[in-house]
Scaffold this active site. Structure first.
Site, PDB file in Angstrom:
ATOM      1  CG  ASP A 130      45.125  41.125  47.084  1.00 37.76           C
ATOM      2  OD1 ASP A 130      44.840  42.343  47.012  1.00 37.76           O
ATOM      3  OD2 ASP A 130      44.359  40.241  46.660  1.00 37.76           O
ATOM      4  CB  SER A 131      41.940  41.879  50.253  1.00 38.91           C
ATOM      5  OG  SER A 131      41.550  41.725  48.904  1.00 38.91           O
TER       6      SER A 131
ATOM      7  CE1 TYR B 202      42.490  43.949  53.475  1.00 39.61           C
ATOM      8  CE2 TYR B 202      44.135  44.529  51.820  1.00 39.61           C
ATOM      9  CZ  TYR B 202      43.794  43.854  52.972  1.00 39.61           C
ATOM     10  OH  TYR B 202      44.739  43.109  53.629  1.00 39.61           O
ATOM     11  N   GLY B 203      38.254  47.083  49.404  1.00 38.43           N
ATOM     12  CA  GLY B 203      37.692  48.188  48.613  1.00 38.43           C
ATOM     13  C   GLY B 203      36.417  48.779  49.177  1.00 38.43           C
TER      14      GLY B 203
ATOM     15  CB  CYS C 145      46.414  45.198  47.576  1.00 38.88           C
ATOM     16  SG  CYS C 145      44.879  46.011  48.007  1.00 38.88           S
ATOM     17  CG  ASN C 146      45.774  48.112  41.847  1.00 35.79           C
ATOM     18  OD1 ASN C 146      46.517  48.806  41.169  1.00 35.79           O
ATOM     19  ND2 ASN C 146      45.586  46.830  41.594  1.00 35.79           N
ATOM     20  CB  THR C 147      42.367  48.845  47.702  1.00 37.23           C
ATOM     21  OG1 THR C 147      41.595  48.299  46.629  1.00 37.23           O
ATOM     22  CG2 THR C 147      41.487  49.659  48.604  1.00 37.23           C
TER      23      THR C 147
ATOM     24  CD  GLU D 279      39.192  36.752  47.699  1.00 43.10           C
ATOM     25  OE1 GLU D 279      39.255  35.783  48.480  1.00 43.10           O
ATOM     26  OE2 GLU D 279      40.203  37.211  47.123  1.00 43.10           O
TER      27      GLU D 279
ATOM     28  CB  CYS E   8      41.041  45.732  41.343  1.00 46.80           C
ATOM     29  SG  CYS E   8      40.742  44.424  42.574  1.00 46.80           S
ATOM     30  CB  THR E   9      45.839  42.541  42.192  1.00 49.44           C
ATOM     31  OG1 THR E   9      45.259  42.493  43.508  1.00 49.44           O
ATOM     32  CG2 THR E   9      46.914  43.602  42.144  1.00 49.44           C
ATOM     33  CG  HIS E  10      40.611  40.259  43.539  1.00 50.49           C
ATOM     34  ND1 HIS E  10      41.311  40.998  44.450  1.00 50.49           N
ATOM     35  CD2 HIS E  10      40.161  39.157  44.212  1.00 50.49           C
ATOM     36  CE1 HIS E  10      41.288  40.393  45.633  1.00 50.49           C
ATOM     37  NE2 HIS E  10      40.595  39.267  45.513  1.00 50.49           N
TER      38      HIS E  10
HETATM   39  N1  DGL Z   1      43.011  43.162  45.013  1.00 48.65           N
HETATM   40  C1  DGL Z   1      42.960  44.389  45.713  1.00 48.65           C
HETATM   41  C2  DGL Z   1      43.141  45.572  44.821  1.00 48.65           C
HETATM   42  O1  DGL Z   1      43.973  45.487  43.947  1.00 48.65           O
HETATM   43  C3  DGL Z   1      41.950  44.498  46.829  1.00 48.65           C
HETATM   44  C4  DGL Z   1      40.534  44.295  46.456  1.00 48.65           C
HETATM   45  C5  DGL Z   1      39.600  44.333  47.658  1.00 48.65           C
HETATM   46  O2  DGL Z   1      39.878  43.640  48.641  1.00 48.65           O
HETATM   47  O3  DGL Z   1      38.603  45.057  47.584  1.00 48.65           O
HETATM   48  O4  DGL Z   1      42.539  46.594  44.965  1.00 48.65           O
END
Ligand code: DGL
Length: 286
Positions: free
Chosen positions: A21-22, A53-54, A84-86, A162, A196-198
């Site tokens: 993940d990011s 990443y998004g 990471c969904n992205t 973050e 988004c996993t966050h």
């Molecule tokens: N946690 C990630 C996701 O599920 C990445 C979020 C990011 O870095 O923008 O999309």
């Protein structure tokens, strides 16, 4: 060799599972894996140096996906979870090609488990890149014809999480603004997918700010079950005798390891040690 643990190609049950993940978001996936398959060992790559990443272009996300999948492959993992969904939305094909091992997708896993009927409504909260890709909408409409999907980009949430801003008045206001379009959707809405996993890290706040009671679905739960099944059917499930040593977790981070260690320890409720990982500097920063 234990005959109930066959080697598949060069993979074998004693190897760990890789997650990327990011940053902190993948910990919500790790948490579900620890619950569902506690005997398995895990390798977690937090690519904090390139978060979020998004906000990156599809080309950058695909390049990062290739590189991180190759890095995990280099750690000799037997399977990977796109935590990471992205990446999942924009680069699932890249990861599957580069991984060289079975890969579990959050999007496929949650869509397969959505309790929806034709005419139902579902909201997906995700990063800007995930929403722009339309991947969730496509997958849900394909798996559940007749379901209406509203995807909402929440670009400020990952940087806030973050940065350790998990429950501030400012974050509340940011979320209220993001949730605005939801007020236009006729109730009932059957589910809100945390795409988004966050986001599961702030799910109590999200739940509190939604205008109606609705289940918040964390795709990591479905992904953990999908991985469990995959390990069983491929003969790759670990062969540790039950109730002996639990699986280990190795953490690597491309950014500041001490900072990631502090936050990760908070979220998983125990101290963690984090090693520095070095990846392509060309894609660092924006
Ligand atoms: N946690 C990630 C996701 O599920 C990445 C979020 C990011 O870095 O923008 O999309």
């Amino acid at each position: 060799m234990n005959r109930s643990c066959p080697h598949i190609l060069d993979l074998h049950p004693g190897l760990p599972i890789g997650l990327v993940d990011s940053g902190l978001g993948g910990l919500t996936v790790l948490r579900q894996l620890r619950r569902c398959i506690p005997d398995e060992s895990l390798v977690y790559l937090a690519d904090s140096a390139r978060s979020p990443y998004g906000e990156r272009s599809p080309g950058e996300i695909r390049a990062i996906a290739a590189e991180t999948a190759q890095w995990l492959r280099g750690r000799r993992v037997k399977a990977m979870v796109m935590a990471c969904n992205t990446m999942n939305a924009l680069a699932a094909d890249v990861i599957r090609t580069e991984a060289g091992v079975p890969v579990v997708s959050l999007i496929d896993a949650v869509v397969a488990n959505l309790p929806l009927n034709s005419g139902d409504r579902v909201v997906v909260l995700a990063t800007a890149a995930t929403v722009a890709s339309g991947a969730y909408g496509r997958a849900i409409r394909h798996g559940h014809p007749g379901v209406q999907v509203q995807e909402i980009a929440c670009p400020d949430l990952v940087p806030a999480i973050e940065a350790g801003e998990w429950n501030s008045a400012r974050l509340e206001q940011v979320i209220i603004n993001y949730l605005n379009p939801i007020f236009q959707i006729p109730y009932p809405v059957q589910a809100v997918v945390l795409g988004c996993t966050h986001y599961p890290l702030i799910s109590p706040l999200l739940q509190q700010l939604l205008p109606w009671p609705v289940p918040l679905l964390d795709p990591a739960r479905s992904a953990a079950m999908a991985l469990h099944q995959l390990l069983q059917t491929t003969g790759l499930a670990t062969c540790k005798p039950k109730d002996t040593v639990k699986g280990t977790v190795e953490f690597y981070c491309t950014g500041q390891t001490a900072r990631f260690a502090t936050s990760a320890s908070h979220w998983i409720g125990q101290p963690v040690q984090v090693e520095q990982a070095t990846l392509q500097p060309a894609l660092l920063g924006h």
